[in-house]
Design a protein around this motif. Structure first.
Motif, PDB file in Angstrom:
ATOM      1  N   VAL A  92       1.127  -1.188  -0.141  1.00  0.00           N
ATOM      2  CA  VAL A  92       0.299   0.395   0.006  1.00  0.00           C
ATOM      3  C   VAL A  92       0.816   0.909  -0.544  1.00  0.00           C
ATOM      4  N   THR A  93       1.651   1.297   0.601  1.00  0.00           N
ATOM      5  CA  THR A  93       2.915   2.531   0.640  1.00  0.00           C
ATOM      6  C   THR A  93       3.987   2.812  -0.272  1.00  0.00           C
ATOM      7  N   SER A  94       3.651   1.767  -1.703  1.00  0.00           N
ATOM      8  CA  SER A  94       4.716   1.623  -2.468  1.00  0.00           C
ATOM      9  C   SER A  94       4.395   2.290  -3.482  1.00  0.00           C
ATOM     10  N   PRO A  95       2.880   2.953  -4.016  1.00  0.00           N
ATOM     11  CA  PRO A  95       2.722   4.002  -4.510  1.00  0.00           C
ATOM     12  C   PRO A  95       3.075   5.192  -4.425  1.00  0.00           C
ATOM     13  N   VAL A  96       3.161   5.347  -2.824  1.00  0.00           N
ATOM     14  CA  VAL A  96       3.257   6.923  -2.600  1.00  0.00           C
ATOM     15  C   VAL A  96       4.945   7.210  -2.630  1.00  0.00           C
ATOM     16  N   ALA A  97       5.956   5.693  -1.807  1.00  0.00           N
ATOM     17  CA  ALA A  97       7.242   6.735  -1.275  1.00  0.00           C
ATOM     18  C   ALA A  97       7.808   6.168  -3.381  1.00  0.00           C
ATOM     19  N   GLU A  98       7.210   5.614  -3.959  1.00  0.00           N
ATOM     20  CA  GLU A  98       8.064   5.543  -5.160  1.00  0.00           C
ATOM     21  C   GLU A  98       7.732   7.218  -6.279  1.00  0.00           C
ATOM     22  N   GLY A  99       6.211   7.773  -5.219  1.00  0.00           N
ATOM     23  CA  GLY A  99       5.524   8.705  -6.214  1.00  0.00           C
ATOM     24  C   GLY A  99       4.798   8.605  -7.483  1.00  0.00           C
ATOM     25  N   LYS A 100       4.453   7.464  -7.263  1.00  0.00           N
ATOM     26  CA  LYS A 100       2.779   7.155  -8.760  1.00  0.00           C
ATOM     27  C   LYS A 100       1.592   7.700  -8.209  1.00  0.00           C
ATOM     28  N   ALA A 101       1.469   8.320  -6.873  1.00  0.00           N
ATOM     29  CA  ALA A 101      -0.008   8.357  -6.355  1.00  0.00           C
ATOM     30  C   ALA A 101       0.273   9.245  -4.461  1.00  0.00           C
ATOM     31  N   ASP A 102      -0.044   9.929  -4.871  1.00  0.00           N
ATOM     32  CA  ASP A 102      -0.430  10.437  -3.076  1.00  0.00           C
ATOM     33  C   ASP A 102      -1.159   9.604  -2.711  1.00  0.00           C
ATOM     34  N   LEU A 103      -2.339   9.174  -2.661  1.00  0.00           N
ATOM     35  CA  LEU A 103      -2.161   8.546  -1.705  1.00  0.00           C
ATOM     36  C   LEU A 103      -3.201   7.226  -2.241  1.00  0.00           C
ATOM     37  N   VAL A 104      -3.222   6.336  -1.503  1.00  0.00           N
ATOM     38  CA  VAL A 104      -3.348   4.339  -1.862  1.00  0.00           C
ATOM     39  C   VAL A 104      -4.567   3.951  -0.513  1.00  0.00           C
ATOM     40  N   LEU A 105      -5.346   3.167  -1.856  1.00  0.00           N
ATOM     41  CA  LEU A 105      -6.394   2.662  -0.339  1.00  0.00           C
ATOM     42  C   LEU A 105      -6.377   0.911  -1.155  1.00  0.00           C
TER      43      LEU A 105
END
Length: 242
Positions: A92-105
Motif C-alpha cells: 500500500v505504501t510503495s506507490p506513494v514512496a515511489e511517487g506514483k500516487a499521493d493517496l493509496v487505499l
C-alpha cells in the motif's frame, strides 16, 4: 524507509498481539486508545507500540490524534481488529514512496466466509460508485488501510471526527488534485464483534456520517478543497503546528 502506522483502537486487546507482531520492519505502530475499557493500552505498551490517548470517542478523532502524533514522512492507517494483515502495508505504501500516487487505499478482498457482512458490503458498493462519479478516481472500496504523506495530509485540514473521516480524506484529496490509487488487500474475519460493520445499526450510523460529509463537500457548496490543485510532494523535516 520509516513509516508510522496509525491504529485507532477501542477495546482491541484480543486482536492487538496478532496485529503488532506482524508489523513489517521499518513500520512503527502508533496505537490510539479511544477510551478503551479493556487492556488495549497496556498490551500495546508491552509490545513496543507508541500509545496515544484520545478520550474523545470517534473514529476520526482517534485517526487524527494518531496523525498529529506521527513524525515519519509516510503514514498509514489501518484497523487494529485483525481484519487486515499488516504484512500488506508495504504494497500500500510503495506507490506513494515511489511517487506514483499521493493517496493509496487498500481495496478489501474477503478471503473467508463472514469477513464482510452483506449490509456493510452493500453500503460500500453504493458509496464507491458515488466516489467514482464525484472524484474520477477508479475506487471500489473506501479502504480502512491507506497510505499518504504526513504533512500533506495535515494540510488537507480534515475536520470530521466520526466515521466520515476516511471519506473526507478522499474527497479533499481529490479536490486538491491528488493522484488516488487502490491496491488489493486480504480482508479477514475480525477478532471480536465490530463496532460498525458487525451490526446493521452500526453500519447505518457510519452511512449517516458519510452522507453528511458528502453533502458538506458537495461541489455546489464549493467545499472539499484547500485552495486549488496542489499535489503533495515529499515533506521537509518539519512538523506542522497542532
Amino acid at each position: 524507509m520509516s513509516v508510522d502506522v496509525i491504529l485507532p483502537c477501542l477495546n482491541e486487546e484480543a486482536a492487538l498481539p496478532w496485529v503488532l507482531e506482524r508489523m513489517p520492519d521499518g513500520y512503527h505502530p502508533i496505537v490510539v486508545d479511544n477510551a478503551s475499557t479493556d487492556r488495549t493500552a497496556e498490551i500495546a505498551h508491552a509490545l513496543g507500540a507508541d500509545v496515544v490517548s484520545e478520550p474523545r470517542r470517534g473514529f476520526g478523532a482517534a485517526c487524527h490524534a494518531g496523525l498529529l502524533a506521527a513524525r515519519a514522512d509516510l503514514v498509514c492507517f489501518m484497523d487494529a481488529d485483525a481484519s487486515l494483515d499488516p504484512r500488506r502495508l508495504p504494497a500500500v505504501t510503495s506507490p506513494v514512496a515511489e511517487g506514483k500516487a499521493d493517496l493509496v487505499l487498500g481495496a478489501r478482498r474477503p478471503v473467508a466466509s463472514g469477513a464482510w457482512p452483506w449490509h456493510a458490503r452493500l453500503g460500500n458498493v453504493v458509496l464507491a460508485r458515488r466516489l467514482r462519479r464525484r472524484t474520477g478516481a477508479d475506487l471500489h472500496d473506501l479502504g480502512p488501510m491507506r497510505a499518504a504523506r504526513r504533512v500533506a495530509l495535515l494540510e488537507l485540514g480534515l475536520t470530521d471526527r466520526r466515521f466520515g473521516y476516511p471519506l473526507e480524506m478522499v474527497l479533499r484529496a481529490a479536490a486538491t488534485g491528488w493522484r488516488i490509487a487502490e491496491v488489493e488487500v486480504d480482508y479477514l474475519p475480525r477478532a471480536g464483534r465490530s463496532k460498525v460493520t458487525g451490526t446493521v445499526r452500526g453500519t447505518m450510523r457510519a452511512i449517516s456520517d458519510m452522507r453528511r460529509v458528502m453533502a458538506e463537500h458537495s461541489p455546489a457548496r464549493g467545499s472539499g478543497g484547500t485552495g486549488g490543485p496542489r499535489p503533495p510532494g515529499p515533506s521537509r523535516d518539519s512538523s506542522p503546528p497542532e
